[in-house]
Design a protein around this motif. Structure first.
Motif, PDB file in Angstrom:
ATOM      1  N   LEU A 118      18.600  37.758  56.106  1.00  0.00           N
ATOM      2  CA  LEU A 118      20.002  38.165  56.211  1.00  0.00           C
ATOM      3  C   LEU A 118      20.118  39.471  57.004  1.00  0.00           C
ATOM      4  O   LEU A 118      20.993  39.600  57.871  1.00  0.00           O
ATOM      5  N   CYS A 119      19.235  40.414  56.749  1.00  0.00           N
ATOM      6  CA  CYS A 119      19.240  41.676  57.515  1.00  0.00           C
ATOM      7  C   CYS A 119      19.025  41.407  59.005  1.00  0.00           C
ATOM      8  O   CYS A 119      19.685  42.017  59.847  1.00  0.00           O
ATOM      9  N   ALA A 120      18.124  40.492  59.329  1.00  0.00           N
ATOM     10  CA  ALA A 120      17.855  40.180  60.739  1.00  0.00           C
ATOM     11  C   ALA A 120      19.091  39.570  61.395  1.00  0.00           C
ATOM     12  O   ALA A 120      19.412  39.897  62.551  1.00  0.00           O
ATOM     13  N   VAL A 121      19.793  38.702  60.688  1.00  0.00           N
ATOM     14  CA  VAL A 121      21.008  38.092  61.246  1.00  0.00           C
ATOM     15  C   VAL A 121      22.080  39.149  61.453  1.00  0.00           C
ATOM     16  O   VAL A 121      22.789  39.137  62.460  1.00  0.00           O
ATOM     17  N   VAL A 122      22.196  40.096  60.521  1.00  0.00           N
ATOM     18  CA  VAL A 122      23.175  41.179  60.666  1.00  0.00           C
ATOM     19  C   VAL A 122      22.835  42.036  61.885  1.00  0.00           C
ATOM     20  O   VAL A 122      23.708  42.404  62.667  1.00  0.00           O
ATOM     21  N   ARG A 123      21.559  42.347  62.066  1.00  0.00           N
ATOM     22  CA  ARG A 123      21.135  43.196  63.196  1.00  0.00           C
ATOM     23  C   ARG A 123      21.213  42.493  64.536  1.00  0.00           C
ATOM     24  O   ARG A 123      21.364  43.139  65.564  1.00  0.00           O
TER      25      ARG A 123
END
Length: 196
Positions: A15-20
């Motif tokens: 999820l963090c990677a998708v946000v970034r």
């Protein structure tokens, strides 16, 4: 609905990677971020027979490809779970994974698909999907629709897909054969992640 991902878990890291990286990640790119492959080993000098040396080099290449493919499958499952939880949304047309045409050409699409399904059933692959009983013919039909051109998921599976069609589509995604378009975190997903 999936529970909120725990910080530090693969689900939270995805999820963090998708946000970034909004709209930039497909399953292969996410896998490369979450589970980077080890550096390539230097090709050893030829020792013994040439056939043995080639077999050794091919075995290392195959092992690296198996690691990459497993990462893509795991990333696909994570993205599916995030989407089901309403933490990310997907836009764009689904497409065939770059590795699939070569595998299908070597073994035939039906045999290649059957081999992947058998690997999942036997537990050879980690985190096997919940559903492994699937109509292989239906999977091949769905793959044919995806290959024909830019269609939405709804165009591929239909307006009101049956449970059988949903299972076939889920298995194709979990195996990493079908990649779904761009992904972006929803407002709920951004709240869960915070500042990553």
């Amino acid at each position: 609905m999936t529970r909120t991902p725990k910080p530090g878990s693969d689900l939270h890291r995805a999820l963090c990677a998708v946000v970034r990286h909004p709209d930039d990640l497909d399953s292969a790119e996410l896998a490369a971020i979450l589970w980077p492959l080890p550096p390539r080993e230097q090709t050893p000098p030829i020792r013994g027979s040439l056939a043995q040396w080639r077999a050794g080099v091919q075995a290392r290449t195959d092992a690296r490809e198996a690691l990459r493919a497993e990462g893509v499958r795991r990333a696909t499952r994570l993205l599916g779970r995030l989407q089901e939880a309403g933490l990310i949304e997907s836009r764009g047309a689904p497409r065939i994974a770059p590795w699939w045409p070569e595998r299908a050409a070597k073994r035939g699409a039906a045999d290649a698909l059957r081999g992947l399904l058998l690997a999942e059933e036997s537990g050879m692959l980690d985190e096997a999907p919940a559903v492994v009983e699937v109509d292989a013919g239906l999977c091949l039909e769905l793959l044919g629709k995806v290959e024909k051109g830019p269609l939405s998921v709804r165009d591929v599976v239909g307006e009101a897909p049956s449970g059988t069609v949903k299972r076939a589509w889920a298995v194709l995604r979990e195996l990493g054969i079908v990649l779904v378009g761009e992904r972006r975190a929803t407002e709920a997903g951004r709240k869960v992640v915070g500042a990553c």
